[in-house]
Design an enzyme around this catalytic site. Structure first.
Site, PDB file in Angstrom:
ATOM      1  N   HIS A   1       0.870  -1.188   0.000  1.00  0.00           N
ATOM      2  CA  HIS A   1       0.000   0.000   0.000  1.00  0.00           C
ATOM      3  C   HIS A   1       0.906   1.237   0.000  1.00  0.00           C
ATOM      4  O   HIS A   1       1.426   1.639   1.040  1.00  0.00           O
ATOM      5  CB  HIS A   1      -0.894   0.018   1.244  1.00  0.00           C
ATOM      6  CG  HIS A   1      -1.920  -1.067   1.254  1.00  0.00           C
ATOM      7  ND1 HIS A   1      -2.956  -1.123   0.340  1.00  0.00           N
ATOM      8  CD2 HIS A   1      -2.082  -2.145   2.064  1.00  0.00           C
ATOM      9  CE1 HIS A   1      -3.704  -2.181   0.582  1.00  0.00           C
ATOM     10  NE2 HIS A   1      -3.196  -2.822   1.620  1.00  0.00           N
TER      11      HIS A   1
ATOM     12  N   GLU B   1      -1.140  -6.803  -1.633  1.00  0.00           N
ATOM     13  CA  GLU B   1      -2.270  -5.853  -1.593  1.00  0.00           C
ATOM     14  C   GLU B   1      -1.910  -4.544  -2.301  1.00  0.00           C
ATOM     15  O   GLU B   1      -2.210  -3.454  -1.802  1.00  0.00           O
ATOM     16  CB  GLU B   1      -2.656  -5.546  -0.140  1.00  0.00           C
ATOM     17  CG  GLU B   1      -2.934  -6.768   0.709  1.00  0.00           C
ATOM     18  CD  GLU B   1      -3.395  -6.450   2.135  1.00  0.00           C
ATOM     19  OE1 GLU B   1      -3.703  -5.287   2.439  1.00  0.00           O
ATOM     20  OE2 GLU B   1      -3.442  -7.399   2.941  1.00  0.00           O
TER      21      GLU B   1
ATOM     22  N   ASP C   1      -1.544  -1.155  -4.010  1.00  0.00           N
ATOM     23  CA  ASP C   1      -2.224   0.011  -4.574  1.00  0.00           C
ATOM     24  C   ASP C   1      -1.354   1.236  -4.318  1.00  0.00           C
ATOM     25  O   ASP C   1      -0.476   1.202  -3.451  1.00  0.00           O
ATOM     26  CB  ASP C   1      -3.681   0.201  -4.112  1.00  0.00           C
ATOM     27  CG  ASP C   1      -3.877   0.230  -2.611  1.00  0.00           C
ATOM     28  OD1 ASP C   1      -2.902   0.459  -1.874  1.00  0.00           O
ATOM     29  OD2 ASP C   1      -5.029   0.042  -2.166  1.00  0.00           O
TER      30      ASP C   1
HETATM   31  O1  9MR Z   1      -9.956  -3.228   1.867  1.00  0.00           O
HETATM   32  C1  9MR Z   1     -10.443  -3.585   3.146  1.00  0.00           C
HETATM   33  C2  9MR Z   1     -11.603  -2.685   3.533  1.00  0.00           C
HETATM   34  O2  9MR Z   1     -12.724  -2.952   2.704  1.00  0.00           O
HETATM   35  C3  9MR Z   1     -11.952  -2.891   4.995  1.00  0.00           C
HETATM   36  O3  9MR Z   1     -12.946  -1.950   5.372  1.00  0.00           O
HETATM   37  C4  9MR Z   1     -10.710  -2.724   5.837  1.00  0.00           C
HETATM   38  C5  9MR Z   1     -11.003  -2.898   7.308  1.00  0.00           C
HETATM   39  O4  9MR Z   1      -9.878  -2.765   8.086  1.00  0.00           O
HETATM   40  O5  9MR Z   1      -9.743  -3.656   5.445  1.00  0.00           O
HETATM   41  C6  9MR Z   1      -9.294  -3.441   4.133  1.00  0.00           C
HETATM   42  O6  9MR Z   1      -8.270  -4.342   3.792  1.00  0.00           O
HETATM   43  C7  9MR Z   1      -7.072  -4.279   4.552  1.00  0.00           C
HETATM   44  C8  9MR Z   1      -6.473  -5.665   4.562  1.00  0.00           C
HETATM   45  O7  9MR Z   1      -7.400  -6.610   5.016  1.00  0.00           O
HETATM   46  C9  9MR Z   1      -5.209  -5.710   5.402  1.00  0.00           C
HETATM   47  N1  9MR Z   1      -4.275  -4.710   4.976  1.00  0.00           N
HETATM   48  C10 9MR Z   1      -4.787  -3.345   4.843  1.00  0.00           C
HETATM   49  C11 9MR Z   1      -6.023  -3.347   3.957  1.00  0.00           C
HETATM   50  C12 9MR Z   1      -6.517  -1.918   3.727  1.00  0.00           C
HETATM   51  O8  9MR Z   1      -6.963  -1.364   4.943  1.00  0.00           O
END
Ligand code: 9MR
Length: 387
Positions: free
Chosen positions: A262, A291, A293
């Site tokens: 990220h 992940e 982006d």
């Molecule tokens: O993309 C996910 C988002 O829809 C949720 O609301 C969020 C909750 O904490 O989690 C996001 O995904 C996360 C992932 O599970 C772990 N790494 C960070 C990601 C972005 O927050």
């Protein structure tokens, strides 16, 4: 100028009607409706030992899946990616909402969609401090270590066992280290994570057992540690490296290290990602970008990014992919969803956005084009991938 994906999508929809739906073992087997000559699909251009994935929220996007009438989103997801990660569907609050109650509905829909589209699935995640149901956060406050271990063991065995043989990589432990700026600096999250907190006297023993339970439930899944700010060689990844050594010494079936990827244009890019991947690979682990982006701070009064920002975003996505291509132990490269309308970024970082590789009409951004070119330039087939 944007390239249209429409012709690509029509071909997919038509072919999906006639081709049998079956799971395949190879990451990049040709999906229904695509020929291996297709030059516009990331999954078709990737080396055969590198899965190209996206996060997807099955509950929102896949529970209505009808192979005979896929949505445009579902067509793009199937066309471009050989791997899916459930963005939320396998997290504790979704899959284990009450004690003894498991709800696999949306995760099952996601896995069924993936198999119908010849995709692999990365499981995410079994041990995390976030998105835990109220019963875990409330009861967890008073757990002894034995109680926490029992709850976690039941969860891991049940969830991993449910998907046995259908998940190739599991993020067993997610974000278990604090950041440098947190109180106490980089150390295991023995305050925020209810399981690590209950077993704070020996959190590594709990981690070793968590991986062991997962391995016993599905011996074929490769089991990962996964975190953000874990791309380059830094204080946090030093801590992960030491942890990985300790876990391996203790006999844990640890199989991989995932850097979430990220990134933000507000910060510089740490070019030591390849060196970081190489040191984990030297431990015998797989590595992955899990992940990816790249969010962009949008200027006041502007509706989109500047051309310079767009170019830097493309470079950053591509640099992460290149690191993965250059390290043969890199088994998967996953983007954290698409298009921007589905991205988590604007909710969490007001003023930042445009973080994904596809426009809201699914046309490719320069970041997509850069990744496609790098995949096309990579050596087809297995490692080494670079000519
Ligand atoms: O993309 C996910 C988002 O829809 C949720 O609301 C969020 C909750 O904490 O989690 C996001 O995904 C996360 C992932 O599970 C772990 N790494 C960070 C990601 C972005 O927050």
């Amino acid at each position: 100028m944007r390239r249209s994906m429409r012709s690509l999508l029509v071909a997919t929809a038509a072919a999906a009607l006639v081709l049998p739906l079956c799971a395949v073992s190879a990451a990049n087997a040709t999906p229904p409706g695509f020929s291996s000559a297709d030059k516009d699909a990331l999954r078709n251009q990737a080396p055969s030992d590198l899965a190209i994935g996206s996060a997807v929220w099955g509950k929102q996007q896949l529970t209505d899946y009808d192979p005979a009438a896929p949505t445009e989103y579902q067509q793009v997801l199937g066309a471009q990616f050989s791997s899916l990660t459930p963005e939320n569907d396998m997290k504790w609050d979704a899959i284990h909402p009450a004690p003894g109650v498991y709800d696999f509905a949306s995760a099952d829909a996601l896995v069924a969609y993936a198999e119908a589209n010849h995709q692999q699935v990365r499981g995410h995640t079994l041990l995390w401090h976030s998105q835990n149901p109220a019963w875990v956060t409330e009861a967890g406050a008073a757990w002894t270590c034995d109680q926490a271990r029992d709850v976690l063991e039941d969860h891991i065995r049940t969830v991993v066992g449910h998907f046995k043989g259908r998940i190739y990589e599991w993020d067993v432990a997610n974000e278990i280290f604090q950041d440098t700026w947190d109180n106490g600096g980089v150390r295991l999250r023995t305050e925020a994570n209810p399981f690590l907190r209950a077993c704070a006297d020996d959190p590594v023993a709990l981690l070793v057992d968590a991986f062991r339970w997962a391995h016993e439930a599905d011996p074929d899944a490769v089991l990962f540690l996964n975190d953000y700010n874990a791309e380059g060689v830094n204080e946090k990844t030093d801590a992960y490296y030491e942890l990985a050594e300790r876990m391996l010494d203790a006999g844990a079936p640890l199989g991989g290290f995932g850097a979430q990827g990220h990134l933000s244009l507000l910060y510089g890019f740490d070019t030591s990602i390849q060196a970081n991947f190489e040191r984990f690979a030297a431990l015998g682990l797989q590595v992955a970008v899990t992940e990816a982006d790249v969010r962009i701070p949008l200027l006041e009064g502007e509706t989109g990014p500047t051309p310079e920002q767009v170019a830097v975003q493309a470079e950053r996505y591509d640099a992460m992919l290149e690191a993965c291509l250059n390290v043969t132990a890199c088994s998967s490269f996953t983007v954290w969803g698409f298009p921007d309308a589905n991205s988590w970024v604007p909710d969490v970082f007001p003023g930042e956005g445009w973080a994904t590789i596809l426009e809201d009409d699914y046309s490719p951004k320069p970041a997509f084009d850069a990744m496609l070119r790098s995949l096309q330039d990579a050596t087809p087939g297995v490692s080494p991938r670079r000519g």
